[in-house]
Design an enzyme around this catalytic site. Structure first.
Site, PDB file in Angstrom:
ATOM      1  N   LEU A 194       4.107  -4.371   4.266  1.00 14.02           N
ATOM      2  CA  LEU A 194       4.066  -5.239   3.088  1.00 14.02           C
ATOM      3  C   LEU A 194       2.917  -6.237   3.170  1.00 14.02           C
ATOM      4  CD1 LEU A 194       7.887  -5.926   2.960  1.00 14.02           C
ATOM      5  CD2 LEU A 194       6.603  -4.549   1.314  1.00 14.02           C
ATOM      6  N   PRO A 207      10.607  -6.004   9.513  1.00 16.80           N
ATOM      7  CA  PRO A 207       9.166  -5.923   9.777  1.00 16.80           C
ATOM      8  C   PRO A 207       8.315  -6.011   8.511  1.00 16.80           C
ATOM      9  CG  PRO A 207      10.327  -4.320  11.102  1.00 16.80           C
ATOM     10  CD  PRO A 207      11.340  -4.902  10.150  1.00 16.80           C
ATOM     11  N   CYS A 208       7.188  -6.688   8.659  1.00 15.47           N
ATOM     12  CA  CYS A 208       6.338  -6.989   7.504  1.00 15.47           C
ATOM     13  C   CYS A 208       5.083  -6.131   7.412  1.00 15.47           C
ATOM     14  CB  CYS A 208       5.924  -8.458   7.545  1.00 15.47           C
ATOM     15  SG  CYS A 208       4.825  -8.860   8.933  1.00 15.47           S
ATOM     16  N   GLN A 209       4.770  -5.364   8.437  1.00 11.72           N
ATOM     17  CA  GLN A 209       3.461  -4.722   8.507  1.00 11.72           C
ATOM     18  C   GLN A 209       3.111  -3.923   7.248  1.00 11.72           C
ATOM     19  OE1 GLN A 209       5.765  -4.779  10.878  1.00 11.72           O
ATOM     20  NE2 GLN A 209       4.866  -4.827  12.920  1.00 11.72           N
TER      21      GLN A 209
END
Length: 175
Positions: free
Chosen positions: A71, A67-69
């Site tokens: 970053l 998951p990127c949230q």
């Protein structure tokens, strides 16, 4: 294929690849994955709850679109300490356990947003690369814009690690 969603990494790799194992914690995404690829490969569970016995054989390549949230520029800036992007660490613990068992994947590909490069002044990116290197991987990164393939500009970061027991392909490294 970790954090598999609907299996788009698998789709991108094409039919010449055999997927030994896939994982996602979201039941809706798991249903889409199984609709796309059939039952039997995907385990719906939190990556932190997986053990090496869940993973068959030795994979040539492991793909993790964690998951990127935390970053992302749109996120709160928690980086790898965040609840979402921090799932890199349980994933990495699983990889370390495979390494210890002599089942290190030959290649590990991590896909995420470009914010992973600058999160916490680059310390999160350095932590990812440091983890790979401590696991016996040579690694590097490349940013590719999806606009090269689809009608949407969406730059993505790919961190690629090659395990020390495989020879690096010519032209992959630079001085």
């Amino acid at each position: 294929e970790f954090f598999a969603g609907g299996g788009m990494a698998r789709a991108g790799l094409g039919s010449s690849w055999d997927c030994l194992f896939a994982n996602d914690f979201d039941h809706k995404k798991s249903r889409v994955y199984e609709s796309n690829w059939g039952a039997g490969v995907l385990k719906t569970a939190d990556v932190g709850g997986l053990i090496t016995a869940d993973l068959p054989g030795r994979a040539d390549a492991v793909w993790a679109s964690f998951p990127c949230q935390d970053l992302s520029l749109a996120g709160g800036g928690a980086g790898l300490k965040g609840d979402r992007s921090g799932t890199f660490w349980p994933f990495w613990s699983l990889m370390k356990a495979l390494i210890k068992e002599g089942r290190a994947p030959k290649i590990i590909v991590l896909e995420n947003v470009c914010g992973a490069l600058t999160s916490h002044d680059g310390k999160d990116f350095a932590s990812i690369c440091g983890a790979l290197q401590q696991g016996g991987y040579s690694c590097g990164a490349v940013v590719i814009d999806a606009a090269l393939f689809v009608p949407q500009s969406r730059p993505r970061l790919f961190v690629i690690g090659f395990h020390g027991d495989i020879e690096m392909p010519a032209g992959v490294t630079s001085d």
